[in-house]
Design an enzyme around this catalytic site. Structure first.
Site, PDB file in Angstrom:
ATOM      1  N   ASP A  12       0.823  -1.211   0.000  1.00  0.00           N
ATOM      2  CA  ASP A  12       0.000   0.000   0.000  1.00  0.00           C
ATOM      3  C   ASP A  12       0.858   1.261   0.000  1.00  0.00           C
ATOM      4  OD1 ASP A  12      -2.429   1.364   0.046  1.00  0.00           O
ATOM      5  OD2 ASP A  12      -2.474   1.454   2.236  1.00  0.00           O
ATOM      6  N   HIS A  29       1.867   3.516  -9.051  1.00  0.00           N
ATOM      7  CA  HIS A  29       1.697   2.083  -9.329  1.00  0.00           C
ATOM      8  C   HIS A  29       2.828   1.568 -10.224  1.00  0.00           C
ATOM      9  CE1 HIS A  29      -2.043   2.192  -7.267  1.00  0.00           C
ATOM     10  NE2 HIS A  29      -2.696   2.872  -8.190  1.00  0.00           N
ATOM     11  N   LEU A 123       9.841 -21.444  -3.637  1.00  0.00           N
ATOM     12  CA  LEU A 123       8.889 -20.495  -3.045  1.00  0.00           C
ATOM     13  C   LEU A 123       7.493 -20.597  -3.669  1.00  0.00           C
ATOM     14  CD1 LEU A 123       8.596 -17.801  -1.276  1.00  0.00           C
ATOM     15  CD2 LEU A 123       9.055 -16.591  -3.415  1.00  0.00           C
TER      16      LEU A 123
HETATM   17  C1  IPE Z   1      -1.752   0.240  -3.163  1.00  0.00           C
HETATM   18  O1  IPE Z   1      -1.557   1.608  -3.220  1.00  0.00           O
HETATM   19  C2  IPE Z   1      -2.059  -0.381  -4.485  1.00  0.00           C
HETATM   20  C3  IPE Z   1      -3.461  -0.794  -4.604  1.00  0.00           C
HETATM   21  C4  IPE Z   1      -4.379  -0.711  -3.697  1.00  0.00           C
HETATM   22  C5  IPE Z   1      -3.838  -1.343  -5.874  1.00  0.00           C
HETATM   23  P1  IPE Z   1      -2.769   2.638  -3.185  1.00  0.00           P
HETATM   24  O2  IPE Z   1      -3.188   2.883  -4.581  1.00  0.00           O
HETATM   25  O3  IPE Z   1      -3.843   2.204  -2.283  1.00  0.00           O
HETATM   26  O4  IPE Z   1      -2.042   3.914  -2.611  1.00  0.00           O
HETATM   27  P2  IPE Z   1      -2.564   4.896  -1.488  1.00  0.00           P
HETATM   28  O5  IPE Z   1      -2.939   4.055  -0.316  1.00  0.00           O
HETATM   29  O6  IPE Z   1      -3.739   5.607  -2.065  1.00  0.00           O
HETATM   30  O7  IPE Z   1      -1.405   5.788  -1.226  1.00  0.00           O
HETATM   31  C1  IPE Z   2      -5.425  -2.619   0.204  1.00  0.00           C
HETATM   32  O1  IPE Z   2      -5.119  -1.277  -0.015  1.00  0.00           O
HETATM   33  C2  IPE Z   2      -5.429  -3.376  -1.077  1.00  0.00           C
HETATM   34  C3  IPE Z   2      -4.132  -3.508  -1.746  1.00  0.00           C
HETATM   35  C4  IPE Z   2      -2.979  -3.048  -1.350  1.00  0.00           C
HETATM   36  C5  IPE Z   2      -4.179  -4.273  -2.951  1.00  0.00           C
HETATM   37  P1  IPE Z   2      -6.258  -0.178  -0.145  1.00  0.00           P
HETATM   38  O2  IPE Z   2      -5.567   1.118  -0.308  1.00  0.00           O
HETATM   39  O3  IPE Z   2      -7.228  -0.555  -1.174  1.00  0.00           O
HETATM   40  O4  IPE Z   2      -6.971  -0.280   1.278  1.00  0.00           O
HETATM   41  P2  IPE Z   2      -7.810   0.809   2.075  1.00  0.00           P
HETATM   42  O5  IPE Z   2      -8.819   1.362   1.119  1.00  0.00           O
HETATM   43  O6  IPE Z   2      -6.850   1.856   2.527  1.00  0.00           O
HETATM   44  O7  IPE Z   2      -8.396   0.056   3.218  1.00  0.00           O
HETATM   45 MG    MG Z   3      -4.164   2.454  -0.289  1.00  0.00          MG
END
Ligand code: IPE
Ligand code: IPE
Ligand code: MG
Length: 255
Positions: A12, A29, A123
């Site tokens: 995340d 991403h 793995l």
């Molecule tokens: C995690 O990064 C990737 C996915 C959830 C696909 P985020 O896109 O949630 O990034 P933040 O949390 O908004 O910074």
């Molecule tokens: C969790 O991240 C999902 C992934 C990293 C794939 P999100 O960014 O979607 O989660 P929330 O919305 O902060 O809970």
């Molecule tokens: Mg996120």
């Protein structure tokens, strides 16, 4: 490090990483996907049995279409780029989640890598894509009740009906990006896992930080409800059973 066999990571913080740099979220991403190979390499080097990476949740479908399609493209690119290395490193690969809605070409690629690595002994690498913990449990329960109408489920039944039963319980769940929640990840398998939250956003996560976390967590004592891992000479589950029986027989009365 020896006791930690299965690590699960919520990758995340990509969007915030990009926003801080005044770039669009999808840039985060793109940079984040470059980190994945290093972390897979690390898990391989550290001799972990399983690494499960949360790449896209069932809830992430609600994001803007451009972001969703970027994430799909990055998955496909990652698979094309890493296919050779996954095979060479004897990694057994699988995607868990509702992948029926992914583009056909991506599904074909996933099927191809899964079948090419199905006999690998290294793995167990799992990508959770369009994955939800509740959906996984519901799927298991529905499969069971359809096959065994009227029969009561056991924990073993649910374990064996998870998407990837051989990876088993999670020993350690790491979440990058600073949030302290599990966001519908591996709910069944994380019942007793250690949790580690790091403020590092996923694009900045490194091989070294991963190694340090594993070292730190290896020193934690996991008690599984018992008083201490060193306590008692008999097996925890045997003692639990003995205690229950004694209470039931009334051998132990009011304390
Ligand atoms: C995690 O990064 C990737 C996915 C959830 C696909 P985020 O896109 O949630 O990034 P933040 O949390 O908004 O910074
Ligand atoms: C969790 O991240 C999902 C992934 C990293 C794939 P999100 O960014 O979607 O989660 P929330 O919305 O902060 O809970
Ligand atoms: Mg996120």
């Amino acid at each position: 490090m020896s006791k930690i066999k299965h690590v699960a990571i919520i990758m995340d913080g990509n969007g915030r990483w990009a926003n801080q740099r005044l770039r669009p979220r999808i840039w985060g991403h793109v940079r984040g996907s470059a980190v994945v190979s290093q972390i897979v390499q690390a898990a391989n080097d550290f001799d972990l049995k399983a690494l499960t990476l949360y790449a896209f949740s069932t809830e992430n479908w609600s994001r803007p279409l451009e972001e969703v399609s970027t994430l799909f493209k990055l998955l496909k690119k990652f698979l094309e780029k890493e296919k050779k290395r996954i095979i060479e490193n004897n990694i057994k690969f699988k995607v868990i989640g509702e992948i029926e809605n992914l583009p056909k070409q991506t599904i074909n690629l996933i099927n191809e890598i899964e079948s090419l690595t199905s006999n690998a002994t290294g793995l167990n690498l799992t990508f959770a894509f369009s994955y939800g913990g509740r959906a996984e449990i519901l799927r298991a329960v529905n499969n069971f009740t359809t096959q065994n109408p009227g029969k009561a489920l056991t924990e073993q039944d649910i374990n064996s009906l998870m998407y990837r039963p051989e990876t088993g319980d999670v020993d350690l769940m790491i979440r990058t990006g600073g949030e302290h929640r599990v966001s519908n990840f591996l709910l069944w398998q994380m019942a007793y896992s250690e949790l580690y939250f790091t403020p590092t956003k996923w694009p900045d996560f490194t091989y070294n930080e991963f190694e340090k976390i594993l070292e730190k967590v290896a020193n934690r004592e996991r008690r599984f409800g018992n008083v201490s891992s060193q306590s008692g000479l008999i097996d925890s589950s045997e003692r639990a059973e003995a205690n229950r029986t004694n209470f039931m027989k009334g051998t132990i009365t009011d304390v």
